[in-house]
Design a protein around this motif. Sequence first.
Motif, PDB file in Angstrom:
ATOM      1  N   TRP A   1       0.851  -1.185   0.000  1.00  0.00           N
ATOM      2  CA  TRP A   1       0.000   0.000   0.000  1.00  0.00           C
ATOM      3  C   TRP A   1       0.891   1.241   0.000  1.00  0.00           C
ATOM      4  CZ3 TRP A   1      -5.394  -1.114   1.627  1.00  0.00           C
ATOM      5  CH2 TRP A   1      -6.253  -0.026   1.377  1.00  0.00           C
ATOM      6  N   GLY A   2       0.947   1.921  -1.134  1.00  0.00           N
ATOM      7  CA  GLY A   2       1.758   3.120  -1.254  1.00  0.00           C
ATOM      8  C   GLY A   2       2.934   2.938  -2.192  1.00  0.00           C
ATOM      9  N   PRO A   3       2.865   3.512  -3.420  1.00  0.00           N
ATOM     10  CA  PRO A   3       3.931   3.325  -4.408  1.00  0.00           C
ATOM     11  C   PRO A   3       5.027   4.381  -4.337  1.00  0.00           C
ATOM     12  CG  PRO A   3       2.061   4.395  -5.449  1.00  0.00           C
ATOM     13  CD  PRO A   3       1.680   4.181  -4.010  1.00  0.00           C
ATOM     14  N   GLY A   4       5.481   4.679  -3.110  1.00  0.00           N
ATOM     15  CA  GLY A   4       6.655   5.530  -2.953  1.00  0.00           C
ATOM     16  C   GLY A   4       7.916   4.696  -3.032  1.00  0.00           C
ATOM     17  N   THR A   5       9.038   5.292  -2.639  1.00  0.00           N
ATOM     18  CA  THR A   5      10.318   4.587  -2.732  1.00  0.00           C
ATOM     19  C   THR A   5      10.319   3.291  -1.927  1.00  0.00           C
ATOM     20  OG1 THR A   5      11.533   6.649  -3.098  1.00  0.00           O
ATOM     21  CG2 THR A   5      12.793   4.761  -2.296  1.00  0.00           C
TER      22      THR A   5
END
Length: 334
Positions: free
Chosen positions: A173-177
């Motif tokens: 959950w969450g396509p950050g680094t």
Amino acid sequence: MRALVIDGPKSAAVQHVDAPVPGPGQLVVDVHRVGICGTDIELFTAELAYFEQGKSRFPLVPGHEWCGVVSAIGPDTDPAWLGQRVTGDTMLGCGHCQRCRSGRHHVCADRHEIGIMGWPGALAEKVLVPAWSVYRLPDTVDDRAGAMVEPGGNAWRAASAAAAGPGATVLVWGPGTIGLLAASFASAAGAEVHVIGMDASREDLARTMGASRYHTLGNPPPRTYDAVIDCTGDETVPAVALRYVEPAGRMVYIGVSGKPSAVDSRDLVLNDITAVGILGASAGLAPAIGHYADGTVDPGPLVHVVVGLDRAVEAFDGRLDPSPGTKVHVDPRL
């Protein structure tokens, strides 16, 4: 030497400061690359919880995702370190307490955190580090990847806590680094990995990093997973994400929100869910280097923007777009 100094909320500039001098068991590293992450931004805005807790104070030199070359050593330090390309741990425990002696120095009550808490960071021409905290970088790990070892260590720990492996299904959950690196490590371990983001802007990047499916908040997954990894800073996600965990599955929390999150423990108990919190990369640094070195995980697609120290403040206040990647790197030599 030049260093980026944050001297107050949303106030930072490159200043000339004294170059570090290594003491016994210490190294000075000429910095080649530094990544700017969400923690650095929270230092800049003074929103990091450590300020309220009295652990972080201004002025400070940030930067904890770094790599470089050892240029000086202190007394009683192995001279073989000179000239070595290295990266290092952020969490510096006291080395004497029970936590440190049992390998849990990352939660030492008297720890320093490089660039965050009580120890000058690497957004400078040179950084001082204990020799015990550094790792040699193989030739197959370039500077871009070298400065991604610290976030990679966090992500490897998250994927490991999710028990990612053949036959397992994992939702990130969450396509950050951190999220995309966690997806990549989980995929490399053999898991089927899906990613969910606010919108579809990072779908292609997520697929490049190992995701087989991409979902958005407007079109969420229709199923549950063996494990879910929360890599967001959204205080609502920790509770919502539990709905997507299979009974007897695993919920991994590595994202930290600026506000308290509410989780109903009945959701954990009545579904026999194991919840794990991840703080720091320490135990994941060596595995991250190994995966980068053999090409199993490639952090390269996440970094496309590299600037000099003089432009670091632009990244801190949101004026530098990391696209098509997720992260801005600083090269103090530029």
